[in-house]
Design an enzyme around this catalytic site. Structure first.
Site, short mmCIF file in Angstrom:
data_model
loop_
_atom_site.label_atom_id
_atom_site.label_comp_id
_atom_site.label_asym_id
_atom_site.label_seq_id
_atom_site.Cartn_x
_atom_site.Cartn_y
_atom_site.Cartn_z
N CYS A 151 0.80 -1.23 0.00
CA CYS A 151 0.00 0.00 0.00
C CYS A 151 0.84 1.29 0.00
CB CYS A 151 -0.95 -0.02 1.20
SG CYS A 151 -0.20 -0.68 2.69
N HIS A 243 -2.42 6.55 4.10
CA HIS A 243 -0.97 6.52 4.37
C HIS A 243 -0.33 7.80 3.81
CE1 HIS A 243 -1.39 2.52 5.71
NE2 HIS A 243 -0.75 1.85 4.78
#
Ligand SMILES: NC(=O)c1ccc[n+]([C@@H]2O[C@H](COP(=O)([O-])OP(=O)(O)OC[C@H]3O[C@@H](n4cnc5c(N)ncnc54)[C@H](OP(=O)(O)O)[C@@H]3O)[C@@H](O)[C@H]2O)c1
Length: 351
Positions: A151, A243
């Protein structure tokens, strides 16, 4: 005229990423969920019984009565999306590929195998040529494995791809990663409240290795890794989704700041040209405000499929620095795998 939808199975359907698959595939024009699989804790129950829905809104109606099965072939579907934990993914995904299923995986198990595409459709669609090299799974069948990156790697690679033409020499990335990236229940609340954890198992290695493969070139049925150095440090922070990474880049010949900015903000590639269903119109949103991107404000850009870059400026040690953000369970996981499948369908790799 709309052609028939492909039937898909989700392995790890009850998890954080599995639930995103269910959410994103509701009303998808090309794919229809017909099979769900998870651990023996969930098998034999309906999805509504097995799964505690942890996303905003209600569990989609179409999926509530579907039975949760064991993640082993045969399943009633044309391809499988996998969001199984890494430690069981290798054997399970391998079994599906060997049984003739295309496997489109989020897990890390096969990402660095030399004959497995590590695909980001905006960057390396030609890597799908590796499918032909997966002879071990073929044996007269049509199964194969295509993976999406970690990710954090996805947003870093998307930020680097448009500026690779300026000759990147080295990259230093410091991530601040959301709690949902650890699955459910993930990190204990007492460990993360009032705290930052400066360690995420194997994450730094994944970013450092996967980036080179993604940005590499396909030649003679193998990937020649991109000739740059990547250094990553990863931290878990008390954010639900999204993130963030602070990134510094050194070039062989330093380009102008305005050219870097232009290359990032105008980046557009095959998924946009093909108008794939999940492809964002704007791959990279470049923000000028001095306090953006922020997870809460920017993670849903482009329905979670755009990445957002801000704080782009010269750096005193390397050449330029910026902050990049993406939604870790959408662009970083389920959305990435679905976009991979849409590209593969458009390129005739799925039937
Ligand atoms: N979360 C992210 O942001 C993210 C991003 C990119 C990639 N990934 C990767 O995606 C995968 C799933 O992550 P997640 O966050 O969704 O994890 P999660 O919330 O822990 O979900 C794990 C899923 O796998 C199933 N499962 C666990 N053990 C199993 C077993 N022995 N046999 C069969 N099924 C089993 C679980 O089923 P039960 O509910 O029945 O236990 C659940 O459906 C991991 O490989 C992860 O590294 C995650």
């Amino acid at each position: 005229m709309m052609s028939k939808k492909l039937r898909v199975g989700i392995l790890g359907a009850t998890g954080m990423v599995g639930q995103r698959f269910v959410e994103l595939l509701e009303n998808h024009p090309q794919f229809q969920i017909t099979a769900l699989a998870a651990s023996d804790r969930s098998q034999g129950k309906t999805f509504a019984e097995a799964c505690t829905w942890r996303l905003a809104g209600e569990m989609p109606e179409f999926v509530r009565a579907l039975p949760v099965q064991a993640p082993q072939p045969p399943l009633d579907c044309d391809l499988v999306f996998s969001s199984l934990p890494g430690d069981i993914a290798r054997e399970t995904e391998g079994n599906f590929a060997a049984a003739g299923y295309p496997v489109i995986s989020n897990s890390s198990a096969f990402r660095m195998d030399h004959d497995v595409p590590l695909l980001i459709p905006e960057i390396n669609s030609e890597h799908l040529g590796l499918i032909e090299a997966q002879k071990t799974f073929r044996d007269g069948q049509h199964g194969f494995i295509v993976t999406n990156p970690n990710c954090s790697t996805i947003m870093l690679a998307l930020a680097l791809a448009p500026i690779q033409k300026f000759g990147i020499e080295s990259v230093v990335a410091t991530t601040m990663q959301a709690l949902s990236g650890a699955g459910y229940p993930g990190v204990a609340s007492l460990a993360i409240s009032d705290n930052v954890l400066p360690f995420i198992e194997s994450e730094e290695e994944k970013i450092e290795q996967e980036t080179l493969k993604i940005l590499g070139k396909l030649s003679n049925q193998q990937i020649d890794e991109a000739p740059l150095k990547v250094s990553a440090q990863c931290h878990r922070v008390n954010v639900s989704d999204g993130h963030l990474a602070a990134v510094r880049v050194k070039f062989k010949d330093k380009p102008l700041l305005k050219d870097v900015k232009q290359a990032l903000s105008s980046f557009s590639a095959l998924p946009q040209e093909l108008k794939l269903h999940s492809a964002p119109d704007q791959v990279i949103v470049v923000r000028e405000e001095k306090d953006r991107p922020q997870p809460r404000l920017d993670r849903d850009a482009g329905n979670g499929m755009s990445i957002t870059i801000g704080r782009l400026q010269p750096d005193n040690v390397l050449d330029y620095r910026f902050v990049v953000l993406s939604h870790n369970t959408i662009r970083g996981a389920a959305g990435a795998a679905i976009l991979n499948a849409e590209l593969m369908l458009a390129m005739g790799k799925l039937k």
